[in-house]
Design an enzyme around this catalytic site. Structure first.
Site, mmCIF file in Angstrom:
data_model
loop_
_atom_site.group_PDB
_atom_site.id
_atom_site.type_symbol
_atom_site.label_atom_id
_atom_site.label_comp_id
_atom_site.label_asym_id
_atom_site.label_seq_id
_atom_site.Cartn_x
_atom_site.Cartn_y
_atom_site.Cartn_z
ATOM 1 N N HIS A 1 -1.779 19.812 7.234
ATOM 2 C CA HIS A 1 -2.669 18.728 6.810
ATOM 3 C C HIS A 1 -1.928 17.389 6.880
ATOM 4 C CE1 HIS A 1 -5.309 21.904 5.362
ATOM 5 N NE2 HIS A 1 -4.297 22.405 4.676
ATOM 6 N N ASN B 1 -10.486 0.818 1.927
ATOM 7 C CA ASN B 1 -9.025 0.806 1.756
ATOM 8 C C ASN B 1 -8.729 0.596 0.270
ATOM 9 O OD1 ASN B 1 -6.292 0.322 1.647
ATOM 10 N ND2 ASN B 1 -6.265 -1.217 3.274
ATOM 11 N N CYS C 1 0.809 -1.230 0.000
ATOM 12 C CA CYS C 1 0.000 0.000 0.000
ATOM 13 C C CYS C 1 0.836 1.272 0.000
ATOM 14 C CB CYS C 1 -0.925 0.009 1.216
ATOM 15 S SG CYS C 1 -2.114 -1.360 1.231
ATOM 16 N N HIS D 1 -14.357 5.577 5.138
ATOM 17 C CA HIS D 1 -15.797 5.387 5.196
ATOM 18 C C HIS D 1 -16.424 5.375 3.805
ATOM 19 C CE1 HIS D 1 -20.037 6.699 5.666
ATOM 20 N NE2 HIS D 1 -19.999 5.962 6.775
ATOM 21 N N HIS E 1 -2.518 6.899 5.444
ATOM 22 C CA HIS E 1 -3.068 5.800 4.655
ATOM 23 C C HIS E 1 -4.282 5.192 5.342
ATOM 24 C CE1 HIS E 1 -3.637 2.105 2.568
ATOM 25 N NE2 HIS E 1 -3.102 1.364 3.515
#
Length: 496
Positions: free
Chosen positions: A387, A424, A224, A420, A391
């Site tokens: 900010h 992922n 990832c 949400h 991940h």
């Protein structure tokens, strides 16, 4: 009568002491130079024109010395600017928005699980418990092949998903930037688990008829965090190829990797991973400076693969029935924490203000010299960044980083809402998060962004960006039709 309200004086005083300390240390050079320069200026004002002229003559500087000094200054300046790294701009990016027909509400997901795993109700119950606590919403998407009962993870279906995701993201990027396929000099695709022949990068070159001398790369098996590895690779290539454009595609193809066995460690990815992808345009052309959204400041990569536990904590293997899946070990979060510590140890001195670095150093010395019982000082990274794009690997990942970095709910809002709404999406999740911040109208010129990603191997990678211009709220993109509904409250457990 005891006071109704607590005495806030101590905490208020401490707050202003800390602010004063930060200002003093961060501006120590300026605060030192100002009185020196003021003293010199006052002394010059006291001197008359004759005294200044006599001082200049006393230096006995002739024309040859002036020319030699000027040449030396020009030579040093030329060497400096020639050796200075090229500035890398992020011109723009585009995220894939899955079609509504691919949505998988909780009820649909659980119904399919019961039908596919009808001989193992415990595995179905396990997936339900994970989904209830996952932080995912009702609008996440899985590819068409997974909607069949049983799923049809064929090569043709996997290629179909890849074409849908990648071509859609590329088309959106071309539309947003006005970039023509022939203008691409460097092309990189990262997809961890689906690596066909010809490669995915070759598939894109064939689709858009890219130039025959294009420098193309296809990264697989990097997990990832591969998106930031692609950024690092593109940065290095853009340093040696002037006046060039680099396009990166970050995605994960779900179709061939949907696990249909009963091992709990392998069922976990089924509950979290969803469709997604992003296309990013980087450039070192000076002409892109004005319209570019961001400037790349740092990329820091940490690899813990030398440790056996770290190497095997995310591992593709066969179960006892010969079915292939991705196994997530129980000590994954502990290993991720160690990788994060190594990464922030490297990135801290590059980004933290002097006040935070000094406090960290003094605490470290105190622990070494006096006592290990001293509480270690955790640098305040909120002093370095406005900010954070963490991940969206799962609720536990976001919770752990929020706790360790002492971040507020707003700092991790983009990560939680991305998890949400989209689930992922692997390496592309960072770009959905950046898109969320922009869609909320929060990105201003000069703001600094920290992207953090974890990947198999085990890796923790970071990228630091600086906003090049204030960004208007986009009218398109994956968040356009739902940003007004966010943020939403995400309960600890959603009862199914």
């Amino acid at each position: 009568m005891p006071p109704i309200l607590p005495d806030f004086s101590n905490s208020v005083k401490l707050k202003y002491v800390k602010l004063g300390y930060q200002y003093l240390v961060n501006h120590i050079l300026t605060l030192t130079l100002i009185p020196i320069m003021a003293g010199i200026f006052v002394e010059v004002l006291r001197m008359g024109p004759g005294e200044i002229l006599n001082l200049w003559r006393s230096l006995q500087v002739d024309l040859v010395q002036i020319l030699c000094s000027s040449f030396l200054i020009i030579f040093i300046a030329t060497v400096y600017f020639m050796s200075k790294p090229r500035t890398i701009f992020l011109v723009d990016y585009a995220c894939f928005k899955p079609p509504v027909t691919c949505r998988v509400p909780f009820a649909t997901f659980m119904e399919h699980s019961r039908l596919i795993l009808k001989n193992n109700p415990k595995s179905v119950e396990f997936q339900m418990r994970i989904l209830e606590r996952s932080g995912l919403g009702e609008e996440t998407c899985l590819p068409p092949a997974i909607h069949y009962i049983p799923p049809k993870p064929t090569m043709e279906a996997a290629r179909g998903e890849a074409e849908l995701v990648i071509f859609s993201a590329m088309d959106s990027l071309f539309k947003k930037t006005g970039l023509k396929p022939k203008d691409i000099d460097i092309f990189i695709v990262n997809c961890s688990l689906f690596s066909p022949t010809p490669s995915l990068s070759a598939m894109v070159i064939n689709k858009y008829k890219l130039r025959s001398n294009i420098k193309s790369f296809n990264l697989s098996g990097m997990g990832c965090s591969a998106g930031l590895i692609s950024i690092d690779l593109a940065r290095d290539l853009l340093q040696i190829h002037p006046n060039s454009n680099a396009v990166i595609v970050s995605t994960e193809i779900i179709t061939p990797n949907y696990y249909q066995g009963n091992e709990r460690a392998m069922l976990l990815p089924n509950c979290l991973f969803r469709m997604g992808g992003a296309a990013i345009l980087l450039s070192n052309r000076r002409s892109e400076r004005r319209r570019a959204k961001y400037r790349l400041v740092h990329v820091v990569r940490t690899h813990k693969g030398a440790d056996d536990k770290a190497y095997r904590c995310v591992y593709e293997e066969e179960d006892r029935e010969g079915k292939v899946g991705i196994s997530l070990k129980k000590d994954l979060m502990a290993i991720a924490g160690e990788a994060l510590k190594s990464n922030i140890t490297t990135i801290g001195p590059l980004v933290l203000p002097a006040s935070e670095q000094l406090l960290f150093l003094l605490t470290l010395i105190g622990r070494k010299v006096f006592s290990n019982k001293w509480k270690p000082y955790i640098p305040d990274f909120k002093q370095a960044f406005e900010h954070f794009c963490i991940h969206a690997g799962g609720r536990a990942v976001i919770d752990e980083l929020q706790k360790n970095l002492q971040l507020s709910a707003e700092h991790v809002e983009a990560s939680r809402m991305t998890l949400h709404r989209f689930g992922n999406t692997s390496s592309s999740s960072l770009w959905y998060e950046l898109g969320y911040i922009e869609a909320k109208g929060r990105m201003k010129k000069g703001d600094r962004v920290w992207q953090i990603a974890f990947g198999s191997g085990f890796k923790c990678n970071s990228a630091v960006w600086k906003c090049n211009r204030s960004i208007k709220t986009p009218i398109d993109g994956p968040w356009a039709d739902c940003i007004d509904r966010y943020p939403v409250h995400i309960p600890e457990i959603v009862k199914l």
